[in-house]
Design an enzyme around this catalytic site. Structure first.
Site, mmCIF file in Angstrom:
data_model
loop_
_atom_site.group_PDB
_atom_site.id
_atom_site.type_symbol
_atom_site.label_atom_id
_atom_site.label_comp_id
_atom_site.label_asym_id
_atom_site.label_seq_id
_atom_site.Cartn_x
_atom_site.Cartn_y
_atom_site.Cartn_z
ATOM 1 N N GLY A 21 0.708 -1.165 0.015
ATOM 2 C CA GLY A 21 0.043 -0.069 0.066
ATOM 3 C C GLY A 21 0.714 1.224 0.018
ATOM 4 O O GLY A 21 1.986 1.162 -0.304
ATOM 5 N N ASN A 22 0.109 2.502 0.216
ATOM 6 C CA ASN A 22 0.902 3.689 0.558
ATOM 7 C C ASN A 22 0.327 4.410 1.408
ATOM 8 O O ASN A 22 -0.436 4.298 1.988
ATOM 9 C CB ASN A 22 1.444 4.185 -0.959
ATOM 10 N N ARG A 23 1.005 5.711 1.553
ATOM 11 C CA ARG A 23 0.626 6.474 2.765
ATOM 12 C C ARG A 23 -0.705 7.505 2.328
ATOM 13 O O ARG A 23 -1.086 8.411 3.129
ATOM 14 C CB ARG A 23 1.636 7.279 3.288
ATOM 15 N N ALA B 15 -3.369 7.901 -5.389
ATOM 16 C CA ALA B 15 -1.832 7.458 -5.352
ATOM 17 C C ALA B 15 -1.974 5.805 -5.684
ATOM 18 O O ALA B 15 -2.069 4.932 -4.940
ATOM 19 C CB ALA B 15 -1.217 7.394 -4.151
#
Ligand code: PMT
Length: 221
Positions: free
Chosen positions: A28-30, A94
């Protein structure tokens, strides 16, 4: 409330994508989804019909917005393309660039004596470029660019490579900007155009971005 985008249909993507490795792990990402949700809220407040394609985030759906929840980059692409035709697409999500080639159907176990594992990743679909090249291409396609350096040069490179109309570049990895923060600063670039916005709360930046989008749409009608 305004009527700047009355009668227009706007599709916005927001948040991260999660690319599953097995039933319990993912890449995943932030991204918190705040920037994209703010854009969707601003578009709805400007009178647009808004579809918000949202990755896994814990945010309330803005008033008057139709929300489609997705998890992976492939699901995001399918949901965005299914929401066309539209007048505007804003890609604030994102989206993962890579996804595991195979998702295990069971939890991957540690094996005694095995100290390394290799995960094979494959490219995800580029949703922004797909929308820009689509036969139902929206009149205005707007990308974001999350950059740690050379903000404007990288944004211009994405503008050309993905054949979009505007790119809003933001710095990531610094406090008060980009991922997770309540505030942000954007440099919006287009052909022969550059405008710095903020630093300001994401909601205020979204309002200004929607004004810019409305001006450009009006110029193309
Ligand atoms: O969600 P927040 O916590 O509020 O944070 C906001 C944000 C930093 C996530 C947001 O402002 C932002 O910059 N979003 C884009 C992040 C990103 O993926 O940037 P990129 O430079 O890797 O991608 C460029 C553009 O291509 C983006 O519009 C992205 O949505 C799009 N893309 C990227 C890869 C892919 N496979 N498909 C895409 O559509």
């Amino acid at each position: 409330m305004s009527t700047l985008l009355a009668g227009r249909r706007v599709v916005v993507s927001a948040g991260p994508t999660f690319e599953d490795i097995d039933p319990v792990r993912f890449i995943g990402n932030r991204s918190s989804g705040r920037m994209g949700f703010a854009v969707a809220a601003a578009a709805a407040a400007a009178g647009a019909e808004v579809v918000l394609v949202a990755g896994p985030v814990h945010l309330e759906t803005p008033a008057g917005v139709e929300r489609v929840d997705i998890r992976s980059a492939a699901q995001l692409r399918d949901a965005v393309l299914a929401a066309l035709p539209a007048d505007v697409y804003v890609g604030a999500a994102a989206v993962a660039d890579w996804t595991p080639r195979d998702t295990a159907g069971h939890k991957l176990k540690k094996q005694p004596g095995v100290e390394r594992m290799t995960l094979e990743l494959v490219r995800t679909p580029d949703v922004l470029a797909a929308v820009a090249a689509h036969r139902l291409r929206p009149r205005l396609v707007v990308g974001f660019a999350a950059e740690t350096e050379d903000l404007v040069a990288n944004a211009r490179a994405k503008l050309a490579a993905k054949r979009v109309d505007l790119v809003a570049a933001n710095r990531v990895g610094v406090p008060g900007s980009g991922f997770e923060a309540e505030t942000n600063a954007l440099t919006v670039v287009g052909e022969g155009f550059e405008r710095a916005l903020g630093p300001a709360p994401k909601a205020a930046l979204a309002d200004t971005l929607i004004e810019l989008i409305a001006e450009r749409i009006a110029g193309r009608s």
